[in-house]
Design a protein around this motif. Structure first.
Motif, PDB file in Angstrom:
ATOM      1  N   PRO A  50     -60.604  -1.623  20.238  1.00 39.16           N
ATOM      2  CA  PRO A  50     -60.585  -1.049  21.586  1.00 39.16           C
ATOM      3  C   PRO A  50     -61.724  -1.630  22.430  1.00 39.16           C
ATOM      4  O   PRO A  50     -62.876  -1.640  22.006  1.00 39.16           O
ATOM      5  CB  PRO A  50     -60.777   0.449  21.348  1.00 39.16           C
ATOM      6  CG  PRO A  50     -61.429   0.543  20.010  1.00 39.16           C
ATOM      7  CD  PRO A  50     -61.015  -0.665  19.227  1.00 39.16           C
ATOM      8  N   THR A  51     -61.390  -2.120  23.602  1.00 40.57           N
ATOM      9  CA  THR A  51     -62.420  -2.703  24.453  1.00 40.57           C
ATOM     10  C   THR A  51     -63.396  -1.639  24.958  1.00 40.57           C
ATOM     11  O   THR A  51     -64.546  -1.955  25.259  1.00 40.57           O
ATOM     12  CB  THR A  51     -61.797  -3.472  25.631  1.00 40.57           C
ATOM     13  OG1 THR A  51     -60.921  -2.606  26.349  1.00 40.57           O
ATOM     14  CG2 THR A  51     -61.033  -4.685  25.126  1.00 40.57           C
ATOM     15  N   ALA A  52     -62.973  -0.378  25.022  1.00 39.90           N
ATOM     16  CA  ALA A  52     -63.895   0.700  25.406  1.00 39.90           C
ATOM     17  C   ALA A  52     -64.995   0.831  24.349  1.00 39.90           C
ATOM     18  O   ALA A  52     -66.159   1.087  24.674  1.00 39.90           O
ATOM     19  CB  ALA A  52     -63.145   2.023  25.556  1.00 39.90           C
ATOM     20  N   GLY A  53     -64.657   0.635  23.089  1.00 39.00           N
ATOM     21  CA  GLY A  53     -65.647   0.671  22.014  1.00 39.00           C
ATOM     22  C   GLY A  53     -66.635  -0.478  22.132  1.00 39.00           C
ATOM     23  O   GLY A  53     -67.829  -0.321  21.846  1.00 39.00           O
ATOM     24  N   VAL A  54     -66.153  -1.619  22.562  1.00 40.05           N
ATOM     25  CA  VAL A  54     -67.028  -2.773  22.758  1.00 40.05           C
ATOM     26  C   VAL A  54     -67.994  -2.488  23.911  1.00 40.05           C
ATOM     27  O   VAL A  54     -69.179  -2.815  23.840  1.00 40.05           O
ATOM     28  CB  VAL A  54     -66.207  -4.058  23.019  1.00 40.05           C
ATOM     29  CG1 VAL A  54     -67.114  -5.230  23.346  1.00 40.05           C
ATOM     30  CG2 VAL A  54     -65.330  -4.374  21.809  1.00 40.05           C
ATOM     31  N   ARG A  55     -67.490  -1.848  24.980  1.00 45.43           N
ATOM     32  CA  ARG A  55     -68.373  -1.473  26.088  1.00 45.43           C
ATOM     33  C   ARG A  55     -69.451  -0.503  25.614  1.00 45.43           C
ATOM     34  O   ARG A  55     -70.613  -0.611  25.985  1.00 45.43           O
ATOM     35  CB  ARG A  55     -67.577  -0.844  27.236  1.00 45.43           C
ATOM     36  CG  ARG A  55     -66.888  -1.854  28.115  1.00 45.43           C
ATOM     37  CD  ARG A  55     -66.342  -1.237  29.389  1.00 45.43           C
ATOM     38  NE  ARG A  55     -65.395  -0.172  29.170  1.00 45.43           N
ATOM     39  CZ  ARG A  55     -64.112  -0.340  28.872  1.00 45.43           C
ATOM     40  NH1 ARG A  55     -63.624  -1.559  28.732  1.00 45.43           N
ATOM     41  NH2 ARG A  55     -63.314   0.689  28.709  1.00 45.43           N
ATOM     42  N   GLN A  56     -69.065   0.446  24.766  1.00 43.51           N
ATOM     43  CA  GLN A  56     -70.027   1.404  24.233  1.00 43.51           C
ATOM     44  C   GLN A  56     -71.072   0.691  23.365  1.00 43.51           C
ATOM     45  O   GLN A  56     -72.265   0.968  23.458  1.00 43.51           O
ATOM     46  CB  GLN A  56     -69.313   2.484  23.412  1.00 43.51           C
ATOM     47  CG  GLN A  56     -70.203   3.593  22.950  1.00 43.51           C
ATOM     48  CD  GLN A  56     -70.711   4.435  24.103  1.00 43.51           C
ATOM     49  OE1 GLN A  56     -70.002   4.718  25.039  1.00 43.51           O
ATOM     50  NE2 GLN A  56     -71.968   4.838  24.024  1.00 43.51           N
ATOM     51  N   LEU A  57     -70.620  -0.234  22.547  1.00 41.47           N
ATOM     52  CA  LEU A  57     -71.531  -1.033  21.724  1.00 41.47           C
ATOM     53  C   LEU A  57     -72.505  -1.807  22.607  1.00 41.47           C
ATOM     54  O   LEU A  57     -73.696  -1.896  22.310  1.00 41.47           O
ATOM     55  CB  LEU A  57     -70.729  -1.987  20.834  1.00 41.47           C
ATOM     56  CG  LEU A  57     -71.521  -2.933  19.952  1.00 41.47           C
ATOM     57  CD1 LEU A  57     -72.321  -2.154  18.909  1.00 41.47           C
ATOM     58  CD2 LEU A  57     -70.589  -3.919  19.275  1.00 41.47           C
ATOM     59  N   ASP A  58     -72.008  -2.346  23.699  1.00 49.08           N
ATOM     60  CA  ASP A  58     -72.849  -3.068  24.641  1.00 49.08           C
ATOM     61  C   ASP A  58     -73.925  -2.145  25.212  1.00 49.08           C
ATOM     62  O   ASP A  58     -75.101  -2.507  25.268  1.00 49.08           O
ATOM     63  CB  ASP A  58     -71.983  -3.640  25.766  1.00 49.08           C
ATOM     64  CG  ASP A  58     -72.759  -4.517  26.733  1.00 49.08           C
ATOM     65  OD1 ASP A  58     -73.781  -5.107  26.334  1.00 49.08           O
ATOM     66  OD2 ASP A  58     -72.325  -4.616  27.898  1.00 49.08           O
ATOM     67  N   GLN A  59     -73.551  -0.940  25.606  1.00 48.32           N
ATOM     68  CA  GLN A  59     -74.516   0.017  26.162  1.00 48.32           C
ATOM     69  C   GLN A  59     -75.570   0.405  25.130  1.00 48.32           C
ATOM     70  O   GLN A  59     -76.760   0.495  25.445  1.00 48.32           O
ATOM     71  CB  GLN A  59     -73.795   1.258  26.679  1.00 48.32           C
ATOM     72  CG  GLN A  59     -72.960   1.000  27.909  1.00 48.32           C
ATOM     73  CD  GLN A  59     -72.105   2.202  28.300  1.00 48.32           C
ATOM     74  OE1 GLN A  59     -72.123   3.235  27.654  1.00 48.32           O
ATOM     75  NE2 GLN A  59     -71.331   2.040  29.366  1.00 48.32           N
ATOM     76  N   VAL A  60     -75.149   0.628  23.904  1.00 49.42           N
ATOM     77  CA  VAL A  60     -76.099   0.949  22.836  1.00 49.42           C
ATOM     78  C   VAL A  60     -77.052  -0.223  22.618  1.00 49.42           C
ATOM     79  O   VAL A  60     -78.259  -0.040  22.469  1.00 49.42           O
ATOM     80  CB  VAL A  60     -75.356   1.312  21.527  1.00 49.42           C
ATOM     81  CG1 VAL A  60     -76.300   1.363  20.346  1.00 49.42           C
ATOM     82  CG2 VAL A  60     -74.611   2.628  21.682  1.00 49.42           C
ATOM     83  N   GLY A  61     -76.519  -1.440  22.623  1.00 52.72           N
ATOM     84  CA  GLY A  61     -77.348  -2.623  22.434  1.00 52.72           C
ATOM     85  C   GLY A  61     -78.375  -2.792  23.536  1.00 52.72           C
ATOM     86  O   GLY A  61     -79.534  -3.113  23.267  1.00 52.72           O
ATOM     87  N   VAL A  62     -77.975  -2.552  24.766  1.00 54.94           N
ATOM     88  CA  VAL A  62     -78.914  -2.658  25.896  1.00 54.94           C
ATOM     89  C   VAL A  62     -80.023  -1.623  25.742  1.00 54.94           C
ATOM     90  O   VAL A  62     -81.208  -1.929  25.875  1.00 54.94           O
ATOM     91  CB  VAL A  62     -78.170  -2.480  27.244  1.00 54.94           C
ATOM     92  CG1 VAL A  62     -79.147  -2.270  28.386  1.00 54.94           C
ATOM     93  CG2 VAL A  62     -77.277  -3.676  27.513  1.00 54.94           C
ATOM     94  N   GLN A  63     -79.639  -0.395  25.438  1.00 53.85           N
ATOM     95  CA  GLN A  63     -80.630   0.670  25.275  1.00 53.85           C
ATOM     96  C   GLN A  63     -81.546   0.393  24.076  1.00 53.85           C
ATOM     97  O   GLN A  63     -82.761   0.567  24.156  1.00 53.85           O
ATOM     98  CB  GLN A  63     -79.924   2.019  25.092  1.00 53.85           C
ATOM     99  CG  GLN A  63     -80.832   3.206  25.163  1.00 53.85           C
ATOM    100  CD  GLN A  63     -81.468   3.391  26.541  1.00 53.85           C
ATOM    101  OE1 GLN A  63     -80.893   3.045  27.546  1.00 53.85           O
ATOM    102  NE2 GLN A  63     -82.660   3.915  26.565  1.00 53.85           N
ATOM    103  N   ALA A  64     -80.954  -0.044  22.980  1.00 53.83           N
ATOM    104  CA  ALA A  64     -81.724  -0.267  21.756  1.00 53.83           C
ATOM    105  C   ALA A  64     -82.669  -1.462  21.864  1.00 53.83           C
ATOM    106  O   ALA A  64     -83.646  -1.539  21.133  1.00 53.83           O
ATOM    107  CB  ALA A  64     -80.774  -0.471  20.581  1.00 53.83           C
ATOM    108  N   SER A  65     -82.389  -2.372  22.765  1.00 54.92           N
ATOM    109  CA  SER A  65     -83.253  -3.550  22.870  1.00 54.92           C
ATOM    110  C   SER A  65     -84.457  -3.320  23.779  1.00 54.92           C
ATOM    111  O   SER A  65     -85.333  -4.182  23.869  1.00 54.92           O
ATOM    112  CB  SER A  65     -82.449  -4.744  23.376  1.00 54.92           C
ATOM    113  OG  SER A  65     -82.001  -4.505  24.697  1.00 54.92           O
TER     114      SER A  65
END
Length: 141
Positions: A50-65
């Motif tokens: 699901p591309t929505a899951g990829v968007r969520q992963l992207d948001q987590v990655g931005v926050q985590a970095s």
């Protein structure tokens, strides 16, 4: 996400542009990031992503970095990663690991595996490290 030259743009950028109109993407077997191909089919894996899951992963990655986020992680930390991971950036993990202030932190790097570590060639070594890390405080005086 590890960038490849043939993506032209980063994978997350493509998802930001087209993910809203393409809700799912098929993930062919050739995209499974595991070197021990005899293990394919032995573990559960979605055929579509699901591309929505990829968007969520992207948001987590931005926050985590963010350095402020990383500096707040003080719990025991075990990093297990492959130098040859084609999905997740080993370089980003190395940078993040250095930023964690945890007093108890360990790195385990493997070379024969890809992204699906617990099913790839180094799986027994990795499982041993995880077990040892989790049990270490329980058996220490």
């Amino acid at each position: 996400v590890t960038h490849k030259w043939y993506y032209v743009l980063p994978a997350m950028t493509w998802n930001r542009i087209f993910g809203w109109v393409v809700p799912y993407v098929h993930r062919p077997e050739s995209f499974i990031k595991i070197n021990d191909r005899t293990q394919i089919g032995k573990y559960f894996m979605y055929q579509t992503m699901p591309t929505a899951g990829v968007r969520q992963l992207d948001q987590v990655g931005v926050q985590a970095s963010k350095p402020d986020t990383l500096r707040r992680i003080a719990c025991p930390l075990l990093l297990v990663h492959s130098h040859n991971d084609e999905a997740s950036s080993p370089e980003a993990d190395k940078r993040a690991f250095q930023a964690f202030p945890s007093l108890k932190k360990q790195e385990v790097w493997v070379a024969r595996s890809n992204h699906v570590l617990l099913w790839d060639y180094d799986r027994e070594r990795i499982k041993g490290h995880i077990g040892h890390f989790l049990l270490e405080d329980l058996v220490s005086p």
